[in-house]
Design a protein around this motif. Structure first.
Motif, PDB file in Angstrom:
ATOM      1  N   CYS A  61      10.880  -1.749 -10.601  1.00 28.51           N
ATOM      2  CA  CYS A  61      12.161  -2.145 -10.020  1.00 28.51           C
ATOM      3  C   CYS A  61      11.840  -3.055  -8.822  1.00 28.51           C
ATOM      4  O   CYS A  61      10.715  -3.071  -8.327  1.00 28.51           O
ATOM      5  N   THR A  62      12.816  -3.807  -8.386  1.00 26.21           N
ATOM      6  CA  THR A  62      12.584  -4.750  -7.287  1.00 26.21           C
ATOM      7  C   THR A  62      12.099  -4.050  -6.010  1.00 26.21           C
ATOM      8  O   THR A  62      11.135  -4.526  -5.388  1.00 26.21           O
ATOM      9  N   PRO A  63      12.705  -2.928  -5.580  1.00 27.24           N
ATOM     10  CA  PRO A  63      12.196  -2.285  -4.354  1.00 27.24           C
ATOM     11  C   PRO A  63      10.729  -1.849  -4.460  1.00 27.24           C
ATOM     12  O   PRO A  63       9.960  -2.027  -3.510  1.00 27.24           O
ATOM     13  N   CYS A  64      10.327  -1.300  -5.604  1.00 27.22           N
ATOM     14  CA  CYS A  64       8.923  -0.897  -5.768  1.00 27.22           C
ATOM     15  C   CYS A  64       8.013  -2.111  -5.789  1.00 27.22           C
ATOM     16  O   CYS A  64       6.928  -2.097  -5.196  1.00 27.22           O
ATOM     17  N   HIS A  65       8.435  -3.168  -6.454  1.00 26.12           N
ATOM     18  CA  HIS A  65       7.632  -4.389  -6.495  1.00 26.12           C
ATOM     19  C   HIS A  65       7.472  -4.971  -5.094  1.00 26.12           C
ATOM     20  O   HIS A  65       6.374  -5.355  -4.690  1.00 26.12           O
ATOM     21  N   ASP A  66       8.567  -5.018  -4.341  1.00 23.79           N
ATOM     22  CA  ASP A  66       8.501  -5.565  -2.987  1.00 23.79           C
ATOM     23  C   ASP A  66       7.581  -4.734  -2.096  1.00 23.79           C
ATOM     24  O   ASP A  66       6.787  -5.279  -1.325  1.00 23.79           O
ATOM     25  N   ALA A  67       7.658  -3.407  -2.205  1.00 23.98           N
ATOM     26  CA  ALA A  67       6.797  -2.535  -1.408  1.00 23.98           C
ATOM     27  C   ALA A  67       5.329  -2.709  -1.793  1.00 23.98           C
ATOM     28  O   ALA A  67       4.447  -2.775  -0.919  1.00 23.98           O
ATOM     29  N   LYS A  68       5.051  -2.800  -3.084  1.00 19.58           N
ATOM     30  CA  LYS A  68       3.672  -2.994  -3.554  1.00 19.58           C
ATOM     31  C   LYS A  68       3.134  -4.327  -3.070  1.00 19.58           C
ATOM     32  O   LYS A  68       2.004  -4.419  -2.584  1.00 19.58           O
ATOM     33  N   SER A  69       3.941  -5.363  -3.164  1.00 22.00           N
ATOM     34  CA  SER A  69       3.519  -6.695  -2.712  1.00 22.00           C
ATOM     35  C   SER A  69       3.247  -6.708  -1.210  1.00 22.00           C
ATOM     36  O   SER A  69       2.284  -7.327  -0.749  1.00 22.00           O
ATOM     37  N   LYS A  70       4.078  -6.015  -0.447  1.00 19.37           N
ATOM     38  CA  LYS A  70       3.880  -5.943   1.010  1.00 19.37           C
ATOM     39  C   LYS A  70       2.547  -5.264   1.337  1.00 19.37           C
ATOM     40  O   LYS A  70       1.788  -5.742   2.180  1.00 19.37           O
ATOM     41  N   THR A  71       2.261  -4.176   0.639  1.00 20.95           N
ATOM     42  CA  THR A  71       0.992  -3.472   0.843  1.00 20.95           C
ATOM     43  C   THR A  71      -0.188  -4.365   0.478  1.00 20.95           C
ATOM     44  O   THR A  71      -1.191  -4.410   1.191  1.00 20.95           O
ATOM     45  N   GLU A  72      -0.073  -5.087  -0.630  1.00 21.96           N
ATOM     46  CA  GLU A  72      -1.152  -5.986  -1.057  1.00 21.96           C
ATOM     47  C   GLU A  72      -1.376  -7.105  -0.042  1.00 21.96           C
ATOM     48  O   GLU A  72      -2.524  -7.474   0.233  1.00 21.96           O
ATOM     49  N   ARG A  73      -0.290  -7.637   0.531  1.00 19.37           N
ATOM     50  CA  ARG A  73      -0.442  -8.683   1.549  1.00 19.37           C
ATOM     51  C   ARG A  73      -1.161  -8.150   2.780  1.00 19.37           C
ATOM     52  O   ARG A  73      -2.017  -8.821   3.349  1.00 19.37           O
ATOM     53  N   LYS A  74      -0.820  -6.914   3.189  1.00 15.75           N
ATOM     54  CA  LYS A  74      -1.491  -6.303   4.345  1.00 15.75           C
ATOM     55  C   LYS A  74      -2.976  -6.109   4.065  1.00 15.75           C
ATOM     56  O   LYS A  74      -3.817  -6.379   4.917  1.00 15.75           O
ATOM     57  N   LEU A  75      -3.301  -5.632   2.867  1.00 13.88           N
ATOM     58  CA  LEU A  75      -4.709  -5.442   2.501  1.00 13.88           C
ATOM     59  C   LEU A  75      -5.452  -6.773   2.477  1.00 13.88           C
ATOM     60  O   LEU A  75      -6.590  -6.861   2.951  1.00 13.88           O
ATOM     61  N   ALA A  76      -4.812  -7.804   1.955  1.00  7.22           N
ATOM     62  CA  ALA A  76      -5.444  -9.121   1.903  1.00  7.22           C
ATOM     63  C   ALA A  76      -5.691  -9.640   3.313  1.00  7.22           C
ATOM     64  O   ALA A  76      -6.751 -10.219   3.597  1.00  7.22           O
ATOM     65  N   GLN A  77      -4.735  -9.426   4.207  1.00  5.66           N
ATOM     66  CA  GLN A  77      -4.899  -9.868   5.591  1.00  5.66           C
ATOM     67  C   GLN A  77      -6.047  -9.116   6.259  1.00  5.66           C
ATOM     68  O   GLN A  77      -6.852  -9.706   6.975  1.00  5.66           O
ATOM     69  N   ARG A  78      -6.147  -7.819   6.021  1.00  3.78           N
ATOM     70  CA  ARG A  78      -7.245  -7.027   6.596  1.00  3.78           C
ATOM     71  C   ARG A  78      -8.592  -7.520   6.080  1.00  3.78           C
ATOM     72  O   ARG A  78      -9.568  -7.557   6.821  1.00  3.78           O
ATOM     73  N   ARG A  79      -8.643  -7.865   4.792  1.00  4.56           N
ATOM     74  CA  ARG A  79      -9.897  -8.393   4.226  1.00  4.56           C
ATOM     75  C   ARG A  79     -10.308  -9.680   4.922  1.00  4.56           C
ATOM     76  O   ARG A  79     -11.467  -9.898   5.217  1.00  4.56           O
ATOM     77  N   LYS A  80      -9.333 -10.564   5.161  1.00  4.65           N
ATOM     78  CA  LYS A  80      -9.636 -11.832   5.829  1.00  4.65           C
ATOM     79  C   LYS A  80     -10.153 -11.579   7.229  1.00  4.65           C
ATOM     80  O   LYS A  80     -11.119 -12.208   7.663  1.00  4.65           O
ATOM     81  N   ILE A  81      -9.543 -10.642   7.953  1.00  7.21           N
ATOM     82  CA  ILE A  81      -9.990 -10.320   9.313  1.00  7.21           C
ATOM     83  C   ILE A  81     -11.391  -9.717   9.267  1.00  7.21           C
ATOM     84  O   ILE A  81     -12.257 -10.088  10.049  1.00  7.21           O
ATOM     85  N   ALA A  82     -11.640  -8.824   8.312  1.00  7.55           N
ATOM     86  CA  ALA A  82     -12.956  -8.189   8.200  1.00  7.55           C
ATOM     87  C   ALA A  82     -14.035  -9.212   7.861  1.00  7.55           C
ATOM     88  O   ALA A  82     -15.176  -9.076   8.294  1.00  7.55           O
ATOM     89  N   ASP A  83     -13.688 -10.251   7.115  1.00  2.00           N
ATOM     90  CA  ASP A  83     -14.664 -11.274   6.759  1.00  2.00           C
ATOM     91  C   ASP A  83     -15.153 -12.049   7.978  1.00  2.00           C
ATOM     92  O   ASP A  83     -16.239 -12.632   7.965  1.00  2.00           O
ATOM     93  N   PHE A  84     -14.349 -12.066   9.043  1.00  2.00           N
ATOM     94  CA  PHE A  84     -14.724 -12.799  10.248  1.00  2.00           C
ATOM     95  C   PHE A  84     -15.508 -11.940  11.230  1.00  2.00           C
ATOM     96  O   PHE A  84     -16.028 -12.444  12.204  1.00  2.00           O
ATOM     97  N   ASP A  85     -15.575 -10.643  11.016  1.00  2.62           N
ATOM     98  CA  ASP A  85     -16.309  -9.749  11.933  1.00  2.62           C
ATOM     99  C   ASP A  85     -17.801  -9.868  11.727  1.00  2.62           C
ATOM    100  O   ASP A  85     -18.332 -10.201  10.749  1.00  2.62           O
TER     101      ASP A  85
END
Length: 85
Positions: A61-85
């Protein structure tokens, strides 16, 4: 990274088939809820190496998809930050 997503009529047919096979949101069903699915989601995002094959798709459903996508974006951002450490 190249986006290997199916497009055009082939993509539309496959999305329709997934929604027909899974008329209820997969994540809601895990919670005991019956909510109509309206979005086809890549379980493993294409950007993370997931495929555009049927085994990597689920209906949500759209709410579950939006929540999953938000979590994936946060994880992707954390990966990018970790790559610079």
């Amino acid at each position: 990274m190249k986006d290997n997503r199916k497009r055009g009529r082939a993509g539309m047919r496959e999305r329709a088939a997934v929604l027909a096979e899974e008329p209820l949101c997969r994540l809601c069903l895990e919670k005991g809820l019956e909510v109509a699915s309206d979005v086809v989601d890549h379980i493993m995002p294409l950007a993370w190496g997931g495929s555009d094959e049927r085994h990597n798709k689920q209906a949500l459903c759209t709410p579950c998809h939006d929540a999953k996508s938000k979590t994936e974006r946060k994880l992707a951002q954390r990966r990018k930050i970790a790559d610079f450490d």
